[in-house]
Design a protein around this motif. Structure first.
Motif, PDB file in Angstrom:
ATOM      1  N   HIS A  82       0.814  -1.222   0.000  1.00  0.00           N
ATOM      2  CA  HIS A  82       0.000   0.000   0.000  1.00  0.00           C
ATOM      3  C   HIS A  82       0.849   1.276   0.000  1.00  0.00           C
ATOM      4  O   HIS A  82       0.340   2.350  -0.281  1.00  0.00           O
ATOM      5  N   LYS A  83       2.133   1.144   0.263  1.00  0.00           N
ATOM      6  CA  LYS A  83       3.009   2.315   0.283  1.00  0.00           C
ATOM      7  C   LYS A  83       3.717   2.545  -1.057  1.00  0.00           C
ATOM      8  O   LYS A  83       4.636   3.344  -1.139  1.00  0.00           O
ATOM      9  N   LYS A 111      -4.842   3.336  -1.340  1.00  0.00           N
ATOM     10  CA  LYS A 111      -3.921   2.836  -0.311  1.00  0.00           C
ATOM     11  C   LYS A 111      -4.685   2.135   0.797  1.00  0.00           C
ATOM     12  O   LYS A 111      -4.297   1.055   1.254  1.00  0.00           O
ATOM     13  N   GLN A 115      -4.378  -1.719   1.853  1.00  0.00           N
ATOM     14  CA  GLN A 115      -3.943  -2.003   3.223  1.00  0.00           C
ATOM     15  C   GLN A 115      -4.995  -2.823   3.965  1.00  0.00           C
ATOM     16  O   GLN A 115      -4.668  -3.807   4.637  1.00  0.00           O
TER      17      GLN A 115
END
Length: 139
Positions: A82-83, A111, A115
């Motif tokens: 997600h980063k 994101k 996540q």
């Protein structure tokens, strides 16, 4: 456990499982570290079953987006973290949901979806079918 017992609490990282209700709010257990917290009625809380993603045609329930990710990843975790950088996140999300509304779905939303999906996978909460959820049909 269905998504109607999984919560996102404003200002707190990760997702939480609803444990019990109290007179002043409720008790939730973190899916990140298993710690229990009390949450007051004034907190900004979202139930995952009630969240939807904008597409060009309609609002698609988050449960269905998770199902599409699950099919793409063959039941495993997402192929990107997600980063990741913005362009990679958007490319990935476009593969999962080609008709998502790029003007109303922000990178921060993508994101969160990635996540949350990975967090649910880690905790074995992978049944995104509708169960007895009549609430999403009423909307």
């Amino acid at each position: 456990m269905s998504l109607d017992k999984i919560l996102s609490i404003g200002g707190k990282p990760g997702l939480y499982k609803l444990v019990t209700q109290t007179r002043t709010g409720f008790v939730a257990e973190s899916l990140l570290d298993g710690k229990k917290i009390t949450v007051g009625l004034r907190s900004n809380v979202s139930v995952l079953a009630e969240i939807a993603i904008y597409t060009l045609d309609e609002e698609l329930p988050l449960r269905e987006v998770f199902q599409k990710i699950q099919v793409k990843e063959k039941g495993g975790k997402t192929s990107i973290p997600h980063k990741s950088e913005k362009i990679k996140l958007e490319e990935y999300f476009f593969e999962v949901l080609p008709n998502y509304d790029e003007d109303r779905v922000y990178t921060s939303d993508i994101k969160k979806v990635i996540q949350w999906y990975n967090l649910l996978q880690e905790n074995g909460l992978t049944d995104f079918s509708e169960d007895d959820e009549d609430s999403s049909e009423e909307e």
